[in-house]
Design a protein around this motif. Structure first.
Motif, PDB file in Angstrom:
ATOM      1  N   LEU A   1     -11.505  -1.514 -42.939  1.00 56.90           N
ATOM      2  CA  LEU A   1     -12.451  -0.820 -43.820  1.00 56.90           C
ATOM      3  C   LEU A   1     -12.377  -1.323 -45.262  1.00 56.90           C
ATOM      4  O   LEU A   1     -13.383  -1.348 -45.969  1.00 56.90           O
ATOM      5  N   ARG A   2     -11.198  -1.721 -45.708  1.00 55.03           N
ATOM      6  CA  ARG A   2     -11.061  -2.219 -47.083  1.00 55.03           C
ATOM      7  C   ARG A   2     -11.661  -3.616 -47.259  1.00 55.03           C
ATOM      8  O   ARG A   2     -11.975  -4.017 -48.379  1.00 55.03           O
ATOM      9  N   CYS A   3     -11.800  -4.361 -46.169  1.00 55.01           N
ATOM     10  CA  CYS A   3     -12.331  -5.726 -46.268  1.00 55.01           C
ATOM     11  C   CYS A   3     -13.856  -5.717 -46.169  1.00 55.01           C
ATOM     12  O   CYS A   3     -14.468  -4.783 -45.649  1.00 55.01           O
TER      13      CYS A   3
ATOM     14  N   LEU B   1     -19.495  -4.358 -40.834  1.00 53.94           N
ATOM     15  CA  LEU B   1     -18.172  -4.794 -41.292  1.00 53.94           C
ATOM     16  C   LEU B   1     -17.470  -5.686 -40.279  1.00 53.94           C
ATOM     17  O   LEU B   1     -16.363  -6.170 -40.542  1.00 53.94           O
TER      18      LEU B   1
ATOM     19  N   ARG C   1     -20.691  -3.377 -50.514  1.00 54.38           N
ATOM     20  CA  ARG C   1     -19.547  -2.517 -50.799  1.00 54.38           C
ATOM     21  C   ARG C   1     -19.976  -1.098 -51.132  1.00 54.38           C
ATOM     22  O   ARG C   1     -19.257  -0.127 -50.822  1.00 54.38           O
TER      23      ARG C   1
ATOM     24  N   ASN D   1     -20.263   1.019 -48.096  1.00 53.96           N
ATOM     25  CA  ASN D   1     -18.991   1.216 -47.389  1.00 53.96           C
ATOM     26  C   ASN D   1     -18.111   2.168 -48.201  1.00 53.96           C
ATOM     27  O   ASN D   1     -17.077   1.794 -48.754  1.00 53.96           O
TER      28      ASN D   1
ATOM     29  N   GLY E   1     -14.408   2.581 -47.166  1.00 47.14           N
ATOM     30  CA  GLY E   1     -13.634   1.416 -47.586  1.00 47.14           C
ATOM     31  C   GLY E   1     -13.297   1.469 -49.064  1.00 47.14           C
ATOM     32  O   GLY E   1     -12.168   1.173 -49.473  1.00 47.14           O
TER      33      GLY E   1
ATOM     34  N   GLN F   1      -9.671   1.730 -50.708  1.00 46.42           N
ATOM     35  CA  GLN F   1      -9.288   0.736 -51.711  1.00 46.42           C
ATOM     36  C   GLN F   1      -8.751   1.430 -52.962  1.00 46.42           C
ATOM     37  O   GLN F   1      -7.736   1.030 -53.537  1.00 46.42           O
TER      38      GLN F   1
END
Length: 410
Positions: free
Chosen positions: A148-150, A174, A381, A384, A387, A391
């Motif tokens: 999720l962070r990517c 994603l 982003r 998301n 994510g 982050q």
């Protein structure tokens, strides 16, 4: 020229594992698109790592929990950062975000670690694996958070994409399906390999640091191989693999035709000389490099449902798939003895490679996907939110834990 930074869990060893071969495929893919590439890793050098500089890639050793990485990445200023497995994103992702916020963050999952570990746990507890097991798997929380962070995660298995979307509700935007990227095989390709009559013996090959491989060899020794030897008393099984432990070496039994050979200097060479590959994998995930290699070598294989998972679409397998020990042995013996069946299986493998794994099938679409994300990164982003939330919390927890460890080490 654009700069790609790959942060590797280990230095690539293409002759030791499928993961090493996969990494070289990704390096080749980005090089062909004109990227300067730096490969960085906190791992120790190994005797079997590929010479990155020979492949036109800059090599950089980096340290965990050390602000020297911040200086390094600021100077490099990559446009893309590719994390090799989620553990590297956990360690370095927040530093990438802090120092190069506009860099596109890619994650190469290799396989879905939580799926492999949950299956392994179910096997050891002697129960059937259920996908619901993933929801309580500790590694799943870490791995899914990393995904999720990517900005994009490269997935080697369509089944694993389905798991992430249905069980963890990951947005498909994603995830990107990018399997092994291979050259085509033609009928003349097999003219360069030994024909049926010139081949002998069964073979298993796999890195012994990988638990599914060690388990498969134990299963062969205790259950499958005695059933095969009952039908073929003179049969020989050659077991190859990098990093065999003393436990592995102790399974060597010349009288039983069960031979532990250790690391193969040239894996494709030994697979090409064998008549049948045996891969009775009882847990695992991802796409199995040993079975792809068998197809490339024109060597039929017998494996399990997990072994062949997400590997052949609706196409017939290049051998047989079964989870029943006696059937596994029977299919292996039949492939070994019947030339017509063996040749048919060999060409099934050729079809699988050419229809599902050709590099040319994926290159252009992948290039378009990267260009699209770079041009629309802010919007990508923005949608998301989970994510971005993860982050934020990572930057305020993992960051300070790492800073504390660094200060403590001083």
């Amino acid at each position: 020229m654009q700069q790609l930074l790959i942060i590797g869990f280990v230095w690539p060893e293409p002759n030791s594992s499928a993961a090493g071969g996969r990494m070289l495929q990704l390096i080749s893919l980005f090089k062909e698109q004109g990227y300067n590439i730096t490969f960085a890793s906190p791992a120790q050098d190994s005797d079997f790592m590929v010479d990155l500089e020979e492949n036109g890639v800059d090599k950089k050793s980096i340290a965990l929990n050390c602000s020297s990485f911040d200086v390094f990445i600021k100077e490099l200023n990559p446009s893309i950062v590719l994390f090799d497995r989620f553990m590297m994103e956990e360690q370095f992702g927040w530093r990438v975000t802090e120092n190069c916020p506009n860099a596109l963050r890619l994650l190469d999952t290799e396989d879905l670690h939580c799926l492999r570990l949950a299956r392994q746990k179910a096997f050891k507890e002697n129960r059937l694996f259920q996908t619901a097991d993933l929801m309580v798997e500790e590694v799943a929380k870490r791995e899914v958070a990393s995904i999720l962070r990517c900005d994009l995660s490269l997935m080697i298995s369509e089944f694993e994409i389905e798991v992430l979307v249905t069980k963890f509700k990951i947005d498909k935007a994603l995830l990107y399906y990018l399997p092994f990227l291979l050259d085509s095989i033609t009928v003349t390709t097999f003219d360069k390999t030994p024909v049926y009559e010139e081949r002998k013996d069964f073979i298993f090959i796999g890195n012994f640091l990988h638990e599914p491989n060690w388990n498969a060899v134990q299963y062969l020794k205790e259950t499958i191989w005695p059933l095969i030897r009952k039908q073929l008393p003179q049969a020989v099984l050659n077991i190859y693999g990098a990093y065999p432990s003393q436990k592995v070496l102790q399974l060597h039994q010349t009288k039983e035709g069960f031979l532990i050979k250790g690391r193969a200097a040239k894996a494709q060479e030994v697979v090409c000389k064998a008549r049948v590959v045996l891969a009775p994998l009882r847990f695992g995930a991802g796409v199995k490099g040993k079975l792809i290699e068998a197809m490339q070598c024109g060597t039929p294989s017998v494996t399990t449902a997990i072994g062949a998972e997400s590997m052949h679409g609706d196409l017939p397998w290049n051998g047989a798939i079964t989870d029943i020990p006696q059937v596994f042995a029977d299919e292996a013996v039949q492939l070994y003895n019947e030339k017509k069946l063996w040749i048919e299986a060999q060409y099934n493998g050729l079809t699988i490679i050419n229809q599902l794994y050709l590099k040319a099938l994926f290159v252009e679409d992948f290039k378009k996907q990267i260009l699209f994300l770079e041009a629309n990164l802010h919007q990508h982003r923005f949608i998301n939110f989970i994510g971005a939330m993860l982050q934020h919390h990572t930057m305020n927890s993992t960051k300070y834990m790492s800073r504390w460890i660094e200060a403590k080490n001083k």
